[in-house]
Scaffold this motif. Sequence first.
Motif, PDB file in Angstrom:
ATOM      1  N   ARG A   1       0.920  -1.021   0.030  1.00 22.09           N
ATOM      2  CA  ARG A   1       0.025  -0.190   0.067  1.00 22.09           C
ATOM      3  C   ARG A   1       0.929   1.293  -0.068  1.00 22.09           C
ATOM      4  NH1 ARG A   1      -3.704   0.613   4.549  1.00 22.09           N
ATOM      5  NH2 ARG A   1      -2.098  -0.658   5.806  1.00 22.09           N
ATOM      6  N   LEU A   2       0.305   2.069  -0.499  1.00 20.86           N
ATOM      7  CA  LEU A   2       0.951   3.511  -0.687  1.00 20.86           C
ATOM      8  C   LEU A   2       0.763   4.451   0.585  1.00 20.86           C
ATOM      9  CD1 LEU A   2       0.618   4.499  -4.603  1.00 20.86           C
ATOM     10  CD2 LEU A   2       2.708   4.257  -2.899  1.00 20.86           C
ATOM     11  N   PRO A   3       1.555   5.830   0.684  1.00 22.74           N
ATOM     12  CA  PRO A   3       1.071   6.527   1.749  1.00 22.74           C
ATOM     13  C   PRO A   3      -0.371   7.255   1.505  1.00 22.74           C
ATOM     14  CG  PRO A   3       2.592   7.609   0.139  1.00 22.74           C
ATOM     15  CD  PRO A   3       2.580   5.992  -0.184  1.00 22.74           C
ATOM     16  N   GLU A   4      -1.032   7.177   2.506  1.00 26.04           N
ATOM     17  CA  GLU A   4      -2.421   7.859   2.373  1.00 26.04           C
ATOM     18  C   GLU A   4      -2.154   9.359   2.578  1.00 26.04           C
ATOM     19  OE1 GLU A   4      -3.779   4.253   5.306  1.00 26.04           O
ATOM     20  OE2 GLU A   4      -4.863   6.286   5.525  1.00 26.04           O
ATOM     21  N   THR A   5      -2.898   9.822   1.575  1.00 27.88           N
ATOM     22  CA  THR A   5      -2.736  11.417   1.568  1.00 27.88           C
ATOM     23  C   THR A   5      -4.056  11.995   1.897  1.00 27.88           C
ATOM     24  OG1 THR A   5      -3.218  11.294  -0.691  1.00 27.88           O
ATOM     25  CG2 THR A   5      -0.899  11.198  -0.001  1.00 27.88           C
ATOM     26  N   ASP A   6      -5.341  11.537   2.063  1.00 30.46           N
ATOM     27  CA  ASP A   6      -6.623  12.024   2.530  1.00 30.46           C
ATOM     28  C   ASP A   6      -7.346  11.001   3.178  1.00 30.46           C
ATOM     29  OD1 ASP A   6      -9.245  12.939   2.340  1.00 30.46           O
ATOM     30  OD2 ASP A   6      -8.630  14.268   0.614  1.00 30.46           O
ATOM     31  N   THR A   7      -7.810  11.332   4.383  1.00 37.23           N
ATOM     32  CA  THR A   7      -8.706  10.420   5.096  1.00 37.23           C
ATOM     33  C   THR A   7      -9.789   9.902   4.423  1.00 37.23           C
ATOM     34  OG1 THR A   7      -9.702  12.124   6.121  1.00 37.23           O
ATOM     35  CG2 THR A   7      -7.833  11.269   7.225  1.00 37.23           C
ATOM     36  N   THR A   8     -10.333  10.692   3.300  1.00 43.63           N
ATOM     37  CA  THR A   8     -11.492  10.536   2.654  1.00 43.63           C
ATOM     38  C   THR A   8     -11.112   9.764   1.163  1.00 43.63           C
ATOM     39  OG1 THR A   8     -11.706  12.705   1.505  1.00 43.63           O
ATOM     40  CG2 THR A   8     -12.781  12.218   3.672  1.00 43.63           C
ATOM     41  N   LEU A   9      -9.683   9.740   0.793  1.00 49.26           N
ATOM     42  CA  LEU A   9      -9.463   9.207  -0.382  1.00 49.26           C
ATOM     43  C   LEU A   9      -8.572   7.914  -0.403  1.00 49.26           C
ATOM     44  CD1 LEU A   9      -9.547   9.436  -3.509  1.00 49.26           C
ATOM     45  CD2 LEU A   9      -7.358  10.925  -3.263  1.00 49.26           C
ATOM     46  N   PHE A  10      -7.285   8.311   0.269  1.00 50.12           N
ATOM     47  CA  PHE A  10      -6.458   7.133   0.154  1.00 50.12           C
ATOM     48  C   PHE A  10      -6.705   6.041   1.341  1.00 50.12           C
ATOM     49  CE2 PHE A  10      -3.089   8.243  -2.618  1.00 50.12           C
ATOM     50  CZ  PHE A  10      -3.110   9.383  -2.947  1.00 50.12           C
ATOM     51  N   GLU A  11      -7.347   6.672   2.422  1.00 44.50           N
ATOM     52  CA  GLU A  11      -8.079   5.619   3.299  1.00 44.50           C
ATOM     53  C   GLU A  11      -8.900   4.692   2.838  1.00 44.50           C
ATOM     54  OE1 GLU A  11      -7.112   7.542   7.641  1.00 44.50           O
ATOM     55  OE2 GLU A  11      -9.152   7.092   6.970  1.00 44.50           O
ATOM     56  N   ARG A  12      -9.655   5.180   1.856  1.00 41.38           N
ATOM     57  CA  ARG A  12     -10.594   4.361   0.950  1.00 41.38           C
ATOM     58  C   ARG A  12      -9.835   3.319   0.318  1.00 41.38           C
ATOM     59  NH1 ARG A  12     -13.721   9.063  -0.111  1.00 41.38           N
ATOM     60  NH2 ARG A  12     -13.278   8.780  -2.236  1.00 41.38           N
ATOM     61  N   TRP A  13      -8.999   3.986  -0.389  1.00 39.28           N
ATOM     62  CA  TRP A  13      -8.078   3.045  -1.348  1.00 39.28           C
ATOM     63  C   TRP A  13      -7.587   1.859  -0.381  1.00 39.28           C
ATOM     64  CZ3 TRP A  13      -5.112   6.539  -5.190  1.00 39.28           C
ATOM     65  CH2 TRP A  13      -6.266   7.434  -5.927  1.00 39.28           C
ATOM     66  N   ASP A  14      -6.889   2.124   0.896  1.00 39.93           N
ATOM     67  CA  ASP A  14      -6.228   1.265   1.644  1.00 39.93           C
ATOM     68  C   ASP A  14      -7.531   0.270   2.034  1.00 39.93           C
ATOM     69  OD1 ASP A  14      -4.002   3.679   3.070  1.00 39.93           O
ATOM     70  OD2 ASP A  14      -3.511   2.171   1.522  1.00 39.93           O
ATOM     71  N   GLN A  15      -8.518   0.824   2.417  1.00 40.84           N
ATOM     72  CA  GLN A  15      -9.877  -0.189   2.804  1.00 40.84           C
ATOM     73  C   GLN A  15     -10.013  -1.044   1.613  1.00 40.84           C
ATOM     74  OE1 GLN A  15     -10.690  -0.763   5.657  1.00 40.84           O
ATOM     75  NE2 GLN A  15     -12.456  -2.171   5.240  1.00 40.84           N
ATOM     76  N   ALA A  16     -10.027  -0.555   0.438  1.00 40.27           N
ATOM     77  CA  ALA A  16     -10.388  -1.262  -0.819  1.00 40.27           C
ATOM     78  C   ALA A  16      -9.225  -2.401  -0.895  1.00 40.27           C
ATOM     79  CB  ALA A  16     -10.488  -0.480  -1.845  1.00 40.27           C
ATOM     80  N   ILE A  17      -8.187  -2.251  -0.744  1.00 41.60           N
ATOM     81  CA  ILE A  17      -6.935  -3.278  -0.711  1.00 41.60           C
ATOM     82  C   ILE A  17      -7.225  -4.080   0.227  1.00 41.60           C
ATOM     83  CG2 ILE A  17      -4.589  -3.765  -0.653  1.00 41.60           C
ATOM     84  CD1 ILE A  17      -4.112  -1.134  -2.025  1.00 41.60           C
ATOM     85  N   ARG A  18      -7.636  -3.561   1.649  1.00 38.47           N
ATOM     86  CA  ARG A  18      -7.683  -4.671   2.517  1.00 38.47           C
ATOM     87  C   ARG A  18      -8.696  -5.784   2.535  1.00 38.47           C
ATOM     88  NH1 ARG A  18      -6.224  -0.828   6.159  1.00 38.47           N
ATOM     89  NH2 ARG A  18      -8.448  -0.042   6.108  1.00 38.47           N
ATOM     90  N   THR A  19     -10.040  -4.926   1.890  1.00 37.80           N
ATOM     91  CA  THR A  19     -11.222  -6.021   2.000  1.00 37.80           C
ATOM     92  C   THR A  19     -11.085  -6.693   0.293  1.00 37.80           C
ATOM     93  OG1 THR A  19     -12.599  -4.094   1.230  1.00 37.80           O
ATOM     94  CG2 THR A  19     -12.319  -4.782   3.535  1.00 37.80           C
ATOM     95  N   GLN A  20     -10.185  -6.577  -0.505  1.00 32.18           N
ATOM     96  CA  GLN A  20      -9.967  -7.121  -1.850  1.00 32.18           C
ATOM     97  C   GLN A  20     -11.032  -6.520  -2.901  1.00 32.18           C
ATOM     98  OE1 GLN A  20      -9.554 -11.380  -1.701  1.00 32.18           O
ATOM     99  NE2 GLN A  20      -8.857 -11.315   0.224  1.00 32.18           N
TER     100      GLN A  20
END
Length: 581
Positions: A51-70
């Motif tokens: 995963r990459l660094p998150e740069t926005d709690t409403t954008l990059f955290e969503r992307w991280d969550q999408a990776i985490r939940t596949q």
Amino acid sequence: MGSFGKILRLSVWTIVLTVVRCGCGYIHAADGTTISEADRIVYVHDDAGIRLPETDTTLFERWDQAIRTQHFRELIEQARPVYTAADSCKNERLKADAGIYLAQAHLPLGHYDSTKIYLQAITPILRQDEAGPRNLIYHNLRAVLAIQTGLDYATALDDFFRARTIAHEIGHRSSEGLLLCNIASIYLIRKDSAGLKYARKAYNLGRQINDTLVYARALQVMSQLHEMAGNYDKALSLARTLKQLSANPGQQHNRITSLIIMGNALQGLGQQDSAAIYYTAALQLADTANDTNVRIYFDLNYGNFLLSRNAAASARTLFEHGLSLSVRNNNLRYRELLLLALAEASFRMNDTKGALLRYRQYHSFADSMARLQREHSFYRLLMRNEQLEHERAIQTKELRLVKARHQISVIVGLLVIAMLIAAGIYARYVHRNQMYRRLVEKYQQLTDLRRQALQTAPRETSVTDDSKTKKLYEAIEELMQTRRIWRQNDLSLEAIAGLLETNKFEVSRAINRGANMTFYNYVNSYRIREAVALLSNPENNMPIKALYQHLGFNSLSVFYNSFTQETGVPPSKFRKVIRNQ
């Protein structure tokens, strides 16, 4: 073997992406300061990568969550517009971040062309910061892609070692542990238990730093390596622990993999009914796997289990499904095993044409991958990296493929003839033992025909015209038949020439003319005949692993391949059938 794409991702940082009206953005911390690359931490994620660094709690955290939940497809839909906007306004840093996310999302879905496109696009950007975390992610993705699309172990190993160096330099111990797992996975793919030392290092590191993801990944690789080595009790114990760690949502791949390993281990222990329970449990989860490797891995292993229980039709359905996924996604990882399994399943269903087709595809695929060259480059790379780390050199085993083109065509022709002759017979037999019995009988017939062909044509020409060559050939035959020198595993032309006080060229010439075959095949013909005699003797219970050494073969795999190629039946099956006649 488990799904190989369980690689790395970067953990969550509290940072904010400010996007200006034109669509370009920049990354800064919540307090307004720039986030340092050295502050970024890395840990594993399933098949998506790092995963990459998150740069926005409403954008990059969503992307991280999408990776985490596949939820990879949702991530692609969200990240693609950001990547396009960053590319349009020349925001290279944001483009690299979005590009890494997109590459990670496409990889587990089998979109290898898209993964390559994004990696190529961000390569010039990443070269400006070769020691940063983005390059750690980049080299991991490149390594997995090299294996999935080209079985290029040398390139993959080089990228994994580069990523490990970066992880060590920036102090990311979790990443280093996961990279050790990835390196061990290459050994697993190559069926080399030497990879256990890397997996154990990762296992100990995961427990030391209390990182569950590193610990789980190490458990998976260790259990599969033990299963491969035949340590089924150890593999079963490790897989059970992995199953317990995979109870959380979004861990379907680990649950499926642990169930399959447990099924394989129980099958190896002879507990077929218990194995069936775990395979059935994995079957219920298989369609939920977002990772094509996990699904192909399931199809191959469950299919092999069904094949062992004489459910050839169901097994072939699974093998064909796995092969279709492999072809559709250009995934080469399991294709060789799937083609070979399909040939076996078709053969057991009396579909001789289908079996021959798959067998040809298997050999064509194996040849096209240029395995021998990659073996050499792989070991050279291993030695270089082992020397850099001051570790003990790894003992290597090379596969030797020495069949000449004209010999291949002759063998294929004989197989075609054998299958055509046996086609009318196979239709009357349903059970496996009856089919193998017919194969043994046909092998005996073909052996007689081939012996006649080899004994007549050559001796009517060259040998009869050259008394010296004829006498030399007769002397060689005397050595082979009375002194049985073919049992020597280091037997060579020079050795025979020394015994007969001549030179190796005369010996080679005499064998070529007298037996109409190469020295290698001439020696193996005696070994195979002796193997047939010993396996046919009800009083001889020598284990197969001891038999190959007794016959003079250098390895068990060479003996299995030579015997199966000659008779059409593996040694253990041949012994069982011939003694039941």
